[in-house]
Write a protein that holds these residues in place. Structure first.
Motif, short mmCIF file in Angstrom:
data_model
loop_
_atom_site.label_atom_id
_atom_site.label_comp_id
_atom_site.label_asym_id
_atom_site.label_seq_id
_atom_site.Cartn_x
_atom_site.Cartn_y
_atom_site.Cartn_z
N TYR A 18 69.93 130.75 -101.38
CA TYR A 18 70.21 130.74 -99.94
C TYR A 18 71.04 129.50 -99.56
CZ TYR A 18 69.37 130.85 -94.87
OH TYR A 18 69.53 130.86 -93.51
N LEU A 21 74.61 129.91 -100.67
CA LEU A 21 75.34 130.81 -99.76
C LEU A 21 75.67 130.11 -98.45
CD1 LEU A 21 73.41 134.13 -100.39
CD2 LEU A 21 75.73 133.55 -101.14
N LEU A 22 74.71 129.35 -97.90
CA LEU A 22 74.96 128.63 -96.64
C LEU A 22 76.08 127.61 -96.78
CD1 LEU A 22 71.38 127.85 -95.26
CD2 LEU A 22 73.04 129.48 -94.34
N VAL A 25 79.95 130.56 -98.94
CA VAL A 25 80.53 131.75 -98.29
C VAL A 25 80.07 131.96 -96.85
CG1 VAL A 25 80.96 132.94 -100.47
CG2 VAL A 25 78.80 133.31 -99.30
N LEU A 26 78.93 131.45 -96.47
CA LEU A 26 78.43 131.62 -95.10
C LEU A 26 78.58 130.36 -94.26
CD1 LEU A 26 75.10 133.53 -95.90
CD2 LEU A 26 77.31 134.51 -95.20
N GLN A 28 80.96 128.84 -92.44
CA GLN A 28 81.57 128.86 -91.10
C GLN A 28 80.80 129.73 -90.10
OE1 GLN A 28 83.78 127.09 -89.58
NE2 GLN A 28 84.59 125.96 -91.32
N THR A 29 79.84 130.50 -90.58
CA THR A 29 79.05 131.34 -89.66
C THR A 29 77.62 130.84 -89.63
OG1 THR A 29 78.73 132.94 -91.47
CG2 THR A 29 80.56 133.35 -89.96
N ARG A 30 76.78 131.40 -90.44
CA ARG A 30 75.36 131.04 -90.47
C ARG A 30 75.15 129.57 -90.88
NH1 ARG A 30 70.52 131.41 -88.78
NH2 ARG A 30 68.88 131.25 -90.30
N GLY A 31 75.89 129.12 -91.87
CA GLY A 31 75.73 127.74 -92.34
C GLY A 31 76.00 126.72 -91.25
#
Length: 119
Positions: A18, A21-22, A25-26, A28-31
């Motif tokens: 997790y 990913l944060l 690839v994530l 600019q959004t979730r991270g």
């Protein structure tokens, strides 16, 4: 105890997948939301976070090798190495970034190590 050590080590793996990913690839959004960064700040730190995500990926890889290597001694060495690295990185993150990293990252790794040695 072996099963408990495996379960907690698996939890450490999932936490770090997790995190990878944060931080990659994530980011600019979730991270960006998880780390509490503005769009402008995220744009500046994104390369460093991606690099950090890569290192966390190596921690995941070491722990996964510990699960799948056919030789028990080698598997154990990878597991212990990976968990020690996670614990040390968590302590450093807790000191330099945010204290909650100690609970999220260090504590599960230390519990897994304790269970691993209790076997």
């Amino acid at each position: 105890m072996f099963l408990a050590a495996q379960i907690v080590t698996g939890l450490v793996v999932l936490i770090h997948v997790y995190i990878v990913l944060l931080e990659t690839v994530l980011f600019q959004t979730r991270g960006r939301r998880v780390f509490g960064l503005s769009k402008e700040k995220a744009d500046v730190v994104q390369p460093a976070m991606s690099n950090q995500g890569c290192y966390n990926g190596f921690l995941v890889a070491a722990l996964v090798v510990g699960f799948v290597h056919p030789d028990a001694a080698t598997a154990s060495a990878f597991t212990v190495f990976g968990l020690c690295c996670v614990a040390v990185a968590g302590v450093w993150g807790g000191i330099t970034v945010k204290r909650t990293i100690l609970l999220i990252q260090t504590l599960p790794a230390v519990i897994a190590l304790a269970l691993h040695y209790a076997v």
